[in-house]
Design an enzyme around this catalytic site. Structure first.
Site, PDB file in Angstrom:
ATOM      1  N   ASP A  36      11.515 -14.688   0.373  1.00 46.37           N
ATOM      2  CA  ASP A  36      10.811 -13.756   1.268  1.00 46.37           C
ATOM      3  C   ASP A  36      11.208 -14.102   2.696  1.00 46.37           C
ATOM      4  O   ASP A  36      11.320 -15.282   3.038  1.00 46.37           O
ATOM      5  CB  ASP A  36       9.288 -13.891   1.068  1.00 46.37           C
ATOM      6  CG  ASP A  36       8.539 -12.657   1.527  1.00 46.37           C
ATOM      7  OD1 ASP A  36       8.660 -12.300   2.718  1.00 46.37           O
ATOM      8  OD2 ASP A  36       7.834 -12.048   0.703  1.00 46.37           O
ATOM      9  N   SER A 129       8.326   3.689  -6.552  1.00 47.84           N
ATOM     10  CA  SER A 129       7.048   4.242  -6.104  1.00 47.84           C
ATOM     11  C   SER A 129       6.885   5.667  -6.595  1.00 47.84           C
ATOM     12  O   SER A 129       7.873   6.412  -6.721  1.00 47.84           O
ATOM     13  CB  SER A 129       7.028   4.232  -4.571  1.00 47.84           C
ATOM     14  OG  SER A 129       5.943   4.979  -4.092  1.00 47.84           O
ATOM     15  N   ALA A 130       5.634   6.061  -6.803  1.00 49.73           N
ATOM     16  CA  ALA A 130       5.340   7.451  -7.178  1.00 49.73           C
ATOM     17  C   ALA A 130       5.736   8.410  -6.067  1.00 49.73           C
ATOM     18  O   ALA A 130       5.829   9.619  -6.292  1.00 49.73           O
ATOM     19  CB  ALA A 130       3.851   7.594  -7.458  1.00 49.73           C
ATOM     20  N   TYR A 153      11.215   6.516   3.673  1.00 50.94           N
ATOM     21  CA  TYR A 153      10.805   5.425   2.778  1.00 50.94           C
ATOM     22  C   TYR A 153      10.992   5.838   1.322  1.00 50.94           C
ATOM     23  O   TYR A 153      11.607   5.121   0.519  1.00 50.94           O
ATOM     24  CB  TYR A 153       9.339   5.038   3.050  1.00 50.94           C
ATOM     25  CG  TYR A 153       8.719   4.252   1.919  1.00 50.94           C
ATOM     26  CD1 TYR A 153       9.125   2.949   1.649  1.00 50.94           C
ATOM     27  CD2 TYR A 153       7.737   4.826   1.095  1.00 50.94           C
ATOM     28  CE1 TYR A 153       8.566   2.232   0.589  1.00 50.94           C
ATOM     29  CE2 TYR A 153       7.179   4.114   0.045  1.00 50.94           C
ATOM     30  CZ  TYR A 153       7.595   2.821  -0.208  1.00 50.94           C
ATOM     31  OH  TYR A 153       7.055   2.116  -1.260  1.00 50.94           O
ATOM     32  N   LYS A 157      13.663   4.563  -1.980  1.00 51.82           N
ATOM     33  CA  LYS A 157      13.304   4.207  -3.367  1.00 51.82           C
ATOM     34  C   LYS A 157      14.134   5.028  -4.349  1.00 51.82           C
ATOM     35  O   LYS A 157      14.646   4.509  -5.355  1.00 51.82           O
ATOM     36  CB  LYS A 157      11.809   4.440  -3.608  1.00 51.82           C
ATOM     37  CG  LYS A 157      10.907   3.519  -2.818  1.00 51.82           C
ATOM     38  CD  LYS A 157      11.056   2.067  -3.262  1.00 51.82           C
ATOM     39  CE  LYS A 157      10.213   1.109  -2.467  1.00 51.82           C
ATOM     40  NZ  LYS A 157      10.449  -0.292  -2.772  1.00 51.82           N
ATOM     41  N   ASN A 183      -1.131   3.934  -6.742  1.00 55.79           N
ATOM     42  CA  ASN A 183      -1.742   3.360  -5.527  1.00 55.79           C
ATOM     43  C   ASN A 183      -2.386   1.997  -5.802  1.00 55.79           C
ATOM     44  O   ASN A 183      -3.542   1.929  -6.218  1.00 55.79           O
ATOM     45  CB  ASN A 183      -2.800   4.314  -4.967  1.00 55.79           C
ATOM     46  CG  ASN A 183      -2.181   5.572  -4.397  1.00 55.79           C
ATOM     47  OD1 ASN A 183      -1.501   6.303  -5.110  1.00 55.79           O
ATOM     48  ND2 ASN A 183      -2.399   5.826  -3.132  1.00 55.79           N
ATOM     49  N   ASN A 203      -3.366   2.495   4.628  1.00 55.93           N
ATOM     50  CA  ASN A 203      -3.870   2.957   3.326  1.00 55.93           C
ATOM     51  C   ASN A 203      -5.396   2.898   3.271  1.00 55.93           C
ATOM     52  O   ASN A 203      -6.036   2.186   4.038  1.00 55.93           O
ATOM     53  CB  ASN A 203      -3.240   2.141   2.194  1.00 55.93           C
ATOM     54  CG  ASN A 203      -1.732   2.320   2.149  1.00 55.93           C
ATOM     55  OD1 ASN A 203      -1.001   1.356   2.279  1.00 55.93           O
ATOM     56  ND2 ASN A 203      -1.273   3.545   1.998  1.00 55.93           N
TER      57      ASN A 203
END
Ligand code: NAD
Ligand code: UD1
Length: 362
Positions: A36, A129-130, A153, A157, A183, A203
């Site tokens: 990271d 991601s959805a 973004y 993906k 989510n 969020n």
């Protein structure tokens, strides 16, 4: 059940989802190496992961765009599979700095995959991601739904998913899992590990939690004129611990070479007002709100068809909205200002100022 190969590299492992994935892997007896760059996280998360699991992991403060460093880590640590969560994730920010998102997410994944290929590590689970679905044409969203992300973004993906499919077409030894998260909310039940957003949360759940604890005055609900039962937006909130266990299932079930793309969601939608009411009930605090205009780019309703995950990964979510809110609240209550040091980071004070109490090797 198939035994998973032993040493897993988790990119972005110090972040919100990554720290919960590390717990799932360590609890399953696997060895974990985290890479990271701490651009959106704090090493304290990994310290807590280790205290929860009673086991240590290896931490390398490195950037996935540095192919040579990643290659060395893969070889030196004997990594057998990679769970790739490292990436930038703020939709609004991606509209302002699209090239930064393409460089970090797309180029970063290219470099990671090149290092993996050279090190002959060919099992990869990727955080998609959805958001790749864009505006729903039908519900629930299954994996065959047309793709059309509406922001940079989301496009990073989608491009990565496509790139990984091309990679497999060029070399059919690869085992790849693209996990499309809905989510993620909640926190580890210990209250030690959770989401620690820098600055103002984008969020819903982190914002609600910060209002409940008095860090923010009120929530602004972005629109109550949607075509939904109470007029507010509906989403498929999934407990982060359930989501994390989906990664372990993916590793276990990537038996054959190939590319498997699956939704990780609950299949249930909850409205913004339902979330507020549930949060108030579990926390015993009130969450004042005001109704504002719709947020650009928001859709009315979005929830998953999780059937494929059940069939292909033998995975399904088990935790309720109530539990998501209760665990999120415990984390917020025990860590009103997030991990130690995060406030310094928000104010722009560099990482070097953070206390170093880590037992991880870095
Ligand atoms: P996060 O920001 O908490 O975690 C991402 C981690 O990646 C951070 O620790 C960050 O420091 C690290 N990182 C970023 N760029 C890096 C780089 N170039 N090299 C090394 N490390 C780097 O976010 P999260 O919520 O835990 O999300 C994890 C992944 O899941 C992301 O890829 C995100 O796009 C994806 N995702 C998240 C959500 C969500 O709602 N949280 C939904 C769908 C998909
Ligand atoms: C956002 C991202 C999406 C990403 C997802 C999960 C946008 C446009 N979309 O989606 O790409 O995959 O997060 O990280 O940013 N809400 C409020 N007030 C707030 C915050 C949220 O009313 O202060 C509402 C939103 O309008 C929405 C719901 O709460 O109806 C959920 O919002 P959020 O948590 O941001 O998730 P998504 O909109 O699904």
């Amino acid at each position: 059940m198939r035994k998973v190969s032993k040493t897993i590299l988790v990119t972005g492992g110090a972040g919100y989802i990554g720290s919960h994935v590390c717990i799932a892997l360590l609890d399953a007896g696997l060895d974990v190496v985290v890479v990271d760059n701490l651009s959106n996280s704090n090493k304290a998360s990994l310290e807590r992961v280790q205290s929860i699991c009673g086991r240590s992991l290896v931490f390398r403060h490195a950037d996935i765009r540095n192919e040579e460093v990643i290659y060395d880590i893969l070889r030196a640590c004997g990594v057998t599979a990679v769970i790739h969560l490292a990436g930038l994730k703020a939709v609004g920010d991606s509209n302002v700095r699209p090239m930064t998102y393409y460089e970090n997410n797309v180029l970063g994944t290219m470099r990671l995959v090149s290092a993996m290929k050279r090190a002959k590590v060919k099992t990869l689970v990727f955080s998609s991601s959805a958001t790749v679905y864009g505006i729903p044409r039908y519900l629930p969203l299954d994996e065959k739904h047309p793709l059309g992300p509406t922001n940079p973004y989301g496009r990073t993906k989608l491009f990565i998913e496509e790139m990984l499919k091309d990679l497999y077409r060029s070399d059919d030894d690869w085992r790849i899992g693209n996990l499309r998260y809905f989510n993620p909310v909640g926190a580890h039940e210990s209250g030690l590990v959770g989401e620690d957003p820098l600055g103002v949360p984008n969020n819903l759940l982190p914002f609600v939690a910060q209002v409940a604890i008095g860090r923010r005055e009120k929530l602004l609900i972005w629109g109550n004129d949607y075509d939904t039962p109470d007029g507010t937006g509906i989403r498929d909130f999934i407990h982060v611990v359930d989501l994390a266990s989906g990664h372990l299932s993916a590793l276990r079930h990537l038996r054959q070479p190939g590319v498997l793309t699956v939704n990780l969601g609950t299949g249930n939608g909850s409205s913004v007002l339902e979330v507020i009411r549930t949060f108030e009930a579990v926390s015993g605090r009130s969450v004042p709100y005001e109704i504002g205009a719709r947020r650009a780019g928001d859709v009315a309703i979005c929830y998953a068809d999780p059937t494929l995950a059940k069939q292909a990964l033998c995975w399904k979510s088990t935790r309720s909205l109530k539990q998501m809110c209760a665990d999120h609240w415990r984390w917020q209550l025990q860590n009103p200002n997030g991990y130690p040091g995060t406030e310094l980071k928000v104010r722009g004070v560099v990482q070097a100022c953070l206390p170093s109490r880590l037992s991880v090797r870095s």
